[in-house]
Design a protein around this motif. Structure first.
Motif, PDB file in Angstrom:
ATOM      1  N   GLN B   2      90.992  51.846 108.016  1.00  0.00           N
ATOM      2  CA  GLN B   2      89.955  51.191 107.234  1.00  0.00           C
ATOM      3  C   GLN B   2      88.590  51.469 107.860  1.00  0.00           C
ATOM      4  O   GLN B   2      88.472  51.655 109.071  1.00  0.00           O
ATOM      5  CB  GLN B   2      90.180  49.673 107.212  1.00  0.00           C
ATOM      6  CG  GLN B   2      91.438  49.239 106.506  1.00  0.00           C
ATOM      7  CD  GLN B   2      92.686  49.525 107.310  1.00  0.00           C
ATOM      8  OE1 GLN B   2      92.697  49.321 108.511  1.00  0.00           O
ATOM      9  NE2 GLN B   2      93.710  50.017 106.646  1.00  0.00           N
ATOM     10  N   SER B   3      87.568  51.465 107.011  1.00  0.00           N
ATOM     11  CA  SER B   3      86.204  51.604 107.504  1.00  0.00           C
ATOM     12  C   SER B   3      85.258  50.874 106.570  1.00  0.00           C
ATOM     13  O   SER B   3      85.590  50.629 105.405  1.00  0.00           O
ATOM     14  CB  SER B   3      85.803  53.069 107.642  1.00  0.00           C
ATOM     15  OG  SER B   3      85.721  53.687 106.376  1.00  0.00           O
ATOM     16  N   TYR B  25      83.624  49.965 101.394  1.00  0.00           N
ATOM     17  CA  TYR B  25      84.730  50.032 102.346  1.00  0.00           C
ATOM     18  C   TYR B  25      85.717  51.088 101.880  1.00  0.00           C
ATOM     19  O   TYR B  25      85.729  51.492 100.723  1.00  0.00           O
ATOM     20  CB  TYR B  25      85.420  48.672 102.478  1.00  0.00           C
ATOM     21  CG  TYR B  25      86.189  48.265 101.249  1.00  0.00           C
ATOM     22  CD1 TYR B  25      85.545  47.610 100.194  1.00  0.00           C
ATOM     23  CD2 TYR B  25      87.546  48.542 101.113  1.00  0.00           C
ATOM     24  CE1 TYR B  25      86.239  47.270  99.050  1.00  0.00           C
ATOM     25  CE2 TYR B  25      88.240  48.198  99.973  1.00  0.00           C
ATOM     26  CZ  TYR B  25      87.573  47.555  98.945  1.00  0.00           C
ATOM     27  OH  TYR B  25      88.254  47.216  97.805  1.00  0.00           O
ATOM     28  N   SER B  26      86.530  51.532 102.810  1.00  0.00           N
ATOM     29  CA  SER B  26      87.625  52.423 102.447  1.00  0.00           C
ATOM     30  C   SER B  26      88.902  51.894 103.064  1.00  0.00           C
ATOM     31  O   SER B  26      88.913  51.470 104.230  1.00  0.00           O
ATOM     32  CB  SER B  26      87.357  53.853 102.923  1.00  0.00           C
ATOM     33  OG  SER B  26      87.389  53.919 104.317  1.00  0.00           O
ATOM     34  N   SER B  27      89.938  51.882 102.267  1.00  0.00           N
ATOM     35  CA  SER B  27      91.229  51.406 102.739  1.00  0.00           C
ATOM     36  C   SER B  27      92.294  51.839 101.759  1.00  0.00           C
ATOM     37  O   SER B  27      92.064  51.814 100.551  1.00  0.00           O
ATOM     38  CB  SER B  27      91.236  49.881 102.869  1.00  0.00           C
ATOM     39  OG  SER B  27      92.523  49.416 103.235  1.00  0.00           O
ATOM     40  N   VAL B  31      92.637  44.694 101.178  1.00  0.00           N
ATOM     41  CA  VAL B  31      91.915  44.082 102.295  1.00  0.00           C
ATOM     42  C   VAL B  31      91.284  42.771 101.859  1.00  0.00           C
ATOM     43  O   VAL B  31      91.166  42.476 100.673  1.00  0.00           O
ATOM     44  CB  VAL B  31      90.807  45.010 102.834  1.00  0.00           C
ATOM     45  CG1 VAL B  31      91.402  46.280 103.416  1.00  0.00           C
ATOM     46  CG2 VAL B  31      89.790  45.326 101.741  1.00  0.00           C
ATOM     47  N   THR B  72      85.146  50.115  95.334  1.00  0.00           N
ATOM     48  CA  THR B  72      85.368  49.700  96.741  1.00  0.00           C
ATOM     49  C   THR B  72      84.075  49.192  97.361  1.00  0.00           C
ATOM     50  O   THR B  72      83.641  49.647  98.430  1.00  0.00           O
ATOM     51  CB  THR B  72      85.973  50.835  97.592  1.00  0.00           C
ATOM     52  OG1 THR B  72      85.084  51.964  97.609  1.00  0.00           O
ATOM     53  CG2 THR B  72      87.319  51.257  97.059  1.00  0.00           C
ATOM     54  N   LEU B  95      92.884  43.351 107.243  1.00  0.00           N
ATOM     55  CA  LEU B  95      94.100  43.495 106.464  1.00  0.00           C
ATOM     56  C   LEU B  95      94.796  42.146 106.328  1.00  0.00           C
ATOM     57  O   LEU B  95      94.594  41.237 107.137  1.00  0.00           O
ATOM     58  CB  LEU B  95      95.054  44.488 107.128  1.00  0.00           C
ATOM     59  CG  LEU B  95      94.557  45.927 107.254  1.00  0.00           C
ATOM     60  CD1 LEU B  95      95.610  46.781 107.923  1.00  0.00           C
ATOM     61  CD2 LEU B  95      94.192  46.489 105.885  1.00  0.00           C
TER      62      LEU B  95
END
Lengths: 114, 114
Positions: B2-3, B25-27, B31, B72, B95
């Motif tokens: 994740q970021s 965000y990226s996942s 989340v 996102t 998470l």
């Protein structure tokens, strides 16, 4: 109210010293965390602990160690302080549960290594 | 992994103007999303959070954020800011069932001018 207390607001240490940063929480939280805050980098996780005597490395554990002998206390140790460890250090705690809960933060310790 | 990316490092704005602080965000998994605020010389405080349900969440001091899964994003907005809103704002994700193990963005400094 949840209270997370860090023992020092400001610390100045010399290169090579062993440094202890202490954190105590009063809400019986299982999880405790140490973050480092640097301008432009946000907060980065150093170590965390989800139970007494348990610890896990975060994203930047090099040069640090931790100790959790009691549930309410989580210590961050700089074995041999270096100038690149000058930073703001933030402790946090949270509950464990299937419904995620927020993390509560201490006031921070601004460490300067000279 | 994740970021979190906060697209603006500094946002200057005049008092009573609207403001938007952007967060992406990226996942690969679901989340939970948070905005924390840090006033000068203080620790972090939770401003608002999205866990589930309504995608629009609000804080007690007039901020709101909308979770947009397709983009996102979790942008923070306030229709009219006050001098007292001057602070650094951090977007964070975690998470499911990792209570408190937060991944932070780089932070956005909101500076409200009279």
């Amino acid at each position: 109210d949840v209270k997370v207390t860090q023992s020092s607001r400001y610390l100045v240490k010399r290169t090579g010293e062993k440094v202890f940063l202490e954190c105590v929480q009063d809400m019986d939280h299982e999880n405790m965390f140490w973050y480092r805050q640097d301008p432009g980098l946000g907060l980065r996780l150093i170590y965390f602990s989800y139970d007494v005597k348990m610890k896990e490395k975060g994203d930047i554990p090099e040069g640090y160690s931790v100790s959790r002998e009691k549930k309410e206390r989580f210590s961050l140790i700089l074995e041999s302080a270096s100038t690149n460890q000058t930073s703001m250090y933030l402790c946090a705690s949270s509950l464990t549960g299937t419904l995620n809960t927020e993390a509560f933060f201490g006031q921070g310790t601004r460490l300067t290594v000279v | 992994a994740q970021s979190v990316t906060q697209l603006d490092s500094q946002v200057p704005v005049f008092e009573e103007a609207p403001v938007e602080l952007r967060c992406n965000y990226s996942s690969s998994v679901s989340v939970y999303l948070f905005w924390y605020v840090q006033y000068p010389n203080q620790g972090l405080q939770l401003l608002l959070k999205y866990l589930s349900g309504s995608t629009l969440v609000e804080s007690i001091n007039g901020f709101e954020a909308e979770f947009n899964k397709s983009q996102t994003s979790f942008h923070l907005r306030k229709p009219s800011v006050h001098i007292s809103d001057t602070a650094e704002y951090f977007c964070a994700v975690t998470l499911y069932n990792q209570g408190g193990k937060l991944i932070f963005g780089q932070g956005t400094e909101l500076s409200v001018k009279p």
